[in-house]
Design an enzyme around this catalytic site. Structure first.
Site, mmCIF file in Angstrom:
data_model
loop_
_atom_site.group_PDB
_atom_site.id
_atom_site.type_symbol
_atom_site.label_atom_id
_atom_site.label_comp_id
_atom_site.label_asym_id
_atom_site.label_seq_id
_atom_site.Cartn_x
_atom_site.Cartn_y
_atom_site.Cartn_z
ATOM 1 N N ALA A 177 10.493 3.277 6.435
ATOM 2 C CA ALA A 177 9.823 2.002 6.702
ATOM 3 C C ALA A 177 10.079 1.570 8.137
ATOM 4 C CB ALA A 177 10.305 0.946 5.712
ATOM 5 N N ARG A 178 11.157 0.813 8.348
ATOM 6 C CA ARG A 178 11.505 0.315 9.677
ATOM 7 C C ARG A 178 13.006 0.439 9.877
ATOM 8 N NH1 ARG A 178 7.334 1.032 11.337
ATOM 9 N NH2 ARG A 178 5.752 -0.371 12.149
ATOM 10 N N ASP A 218 13.736 8.352 8.327
ATOM 11 C CA ASP A 218 12.695 8.573 9.321
ATOM 12 C C ASP A 218 12.748 7.496 10.399
ATOM 13 O OD1 ASP A 218 10.298 9.939 10.321
ATOM 14 O OD2 ASP A 218 9.203 8.144 9.686
ATOM 15 N N GLU A 250 16.413 2.921 18.032
ATOM 16 C CA GLU A 250 15.438 3.924 18.486
ATOM 17 C C GLU A 250 15.079 3.626 19.938
ATOM 18 O OE1 GLU A 250 12.034 4.494 15.959
ATOM 19 O OE2 GLU A 250 13.208 4.368 14.120
ATOM 20 N N ARG A 307 0.817 -1.222 0.000
ATOM 21 C CA ARG A 307 0.000 0.000 0.000
ATOM 22 C C ARG A 307 0.849 1.270 0.000
ATOM 23 N NH1 ARG A 307 -2.723 -3.552 3.377
ATOM 24 N NH2 ARG A 307 -4.931 -3.948 2.887
ATOM 25 N N ILE A 308 1.860 1.310 0.870
ATOM 26 C CA ILE A 308 2.661 2.532 0.967
ATOM 27 C C ILE A 308 3.531 2.700 -0.270
ATOM 28 C CG2 ILE A 308 4.433 3.743 2.281
ATOM 29 C CD1 ILE A 308 3.331 2.412 4.806
ATOM 30 N N ASP A 323 9.042 -6.320 -5.478
ATOM 31 C CA ASP A 323 8.315 -6.875 -4.348
ATOM 32 C C ASP A 323 8.336 -8.397 -4.462
ATOM 33 O OD1 ASP A 323 5.924 -5.756 -2.227
ATOM 34 O OD2 ASP A 323 5.866 -7.877 -2.777
ATOM 35 N N HIS A 327 10.877 9.387 13.135
ATOM 36 C CA HIS A 327 9.845 8.355 12.981
ATOM 37 C C HIS A 327 8.443 8.973 13.008
ATOM 38 C CE1 HIS A 327 9.171 3.772 13.643
ATOM 39 N NE2 HIS A 327 8.258 4.276 12.839
#
Length: 317
Positions: free
Chosen positions: A244-245, A269, A274, A157-158, A177, A292
């Site tokens: 993303a992560r 981000d 973290e 989706r993103i 993907d 983030h």
């Protein structure tokens, strides 16, 4: 009355919808180590979290009143999802609610990068009044995004929301993907018209080798998606965005690639560590930084709150 603890907050739209359905919504921020006692003392039925609170096996086992765990956002790596479901709990998230917000942040970092805003915003306050002409010269070799190629790794989706903005900016889009062979994108315009675009995914090697910019939209995982070898395949002067992560990019290799000129800039981000990112990452002059905040828009939070409320009422009654 069923009780919902929104431990990392929830929008007023979500609170209103839940209260209208007869729920008590508690937005007290409970420390992780006190969560078990709080849930049991208050007989909490649903626990809503974002990225700050973790819900592991020990908490699930220790809180028999819990019937539902909700994640306001996409990734659920801070929840032991399979274990919770095996124990009979509902586990929900809001995968579509924040896509547009994250996609726009990706482009905030891209525009920041190609026009050196990450550096000029640091130096203008210090030297803008004394070295204006020097700074003007330093930042005079910017680039346009139009006509460039954006590589998207992870085309859910993103990733697809990012592709829509890229197409609107006149960019070429390449996508990879593991699970998606192609996607049909509908771009909706202000006057009610729309256009459809079909994007076929290609190999990761092709994306790395042919993109001017790479953006990642993959879940958290054990190994790096982009490490030293992958950066070595990228174009000279390419750039990398991660909204993303943390942990999907090898940050040591990234800093090396920025310092030796292999990559021109990065937009981050999310970070490996973290909430204490590596100082070398934070201080590197070629990195555009945000803490983030991909889903942190009012619009996304309203959608997340409403979507969570709808699912809760549907599942718990």
């Amino acid at each position: 009355m069923k009780k919902i603890l929104a431990n990392d907050g929830i929008s007023q739209s979500g609170v209103t919808a839940l209260e209208a359905a007869g729920y008590e919504v508690i937005t007290t921020k409970v420390a992780q180590e006190q969560l078990e006692n709080y849930i049991n003392e208050n007989q909490i039925n649903g626990l809503l979290v974002r990225s700050a609170t973790t819900v592991r096996k020990d908490l699930i086992d220790a809180c028999p009143s819990l019937k539902l765990i909700g994640r306001g956002g996409v990734g659920m790596d801070n929840i032991d999802v399979d274990y919770a479901r095996d124990k009979g709990l509902h586990v929900i998230n809001t995968p579509a609610a924040s896509s547009a917000s994250v996609a726009e942040l990706v482009f905030a970092h891209l525009f920041t990068g190609v026009r050196y805003l990450y550096d000029s915003n640091r130096n203008m306050p210090l030297d803008g009044d004394t070295k204006f002409k020097d700074l003007k010269k330093n930042y005079a070799k910017g680039a346009e995004l139009r006509g460039k190629t954006l590589g998207i790794i992870g085309f859910g989706r993103i990733g697809q929301a990012v592709a829509k903005i890229a197409i609107g900016c006149g960019m070429n889009v390449l996508a990879h993907d593991k699970y998606t062979e192609s996607a049909s994108l509908q771009l909706d315009f202000f006057d009610g018209r729309s256009m459809d675009f079909e994007i076929k995914t290609i190999s990761m090697d092709e994306v790395l080798q042919n993109s001017d910019f790479i953006t990642l939209h993959v879940p958290a995982q054990k190994d790096y998606v982009i490490g030293k070898a992958e950066m070595g395949q990228m174009k000279e002067g390419a750039a990398l965005i991660n909204a993303a992560r943390g942990g999907v990019i090898d940050e040591v290799a990234l800093i090396d690639a920025l310092d030796n000129g292999k990559l021109s800039f990065a937009g981050l981000d999310t970070f490996e560590e973290e909430p204490k990112p590596a100082i070398k990452v934070l201080m590197n002059p070629k990195v555009s930084l945000t803490p983030h905040i991909g889903a942190a828009t009012q619009e996304a939070q309203d959608r997340i709150g409403t979507e969570l409320a709808d699912q809760i009422v549907s599942l718990l009654g």
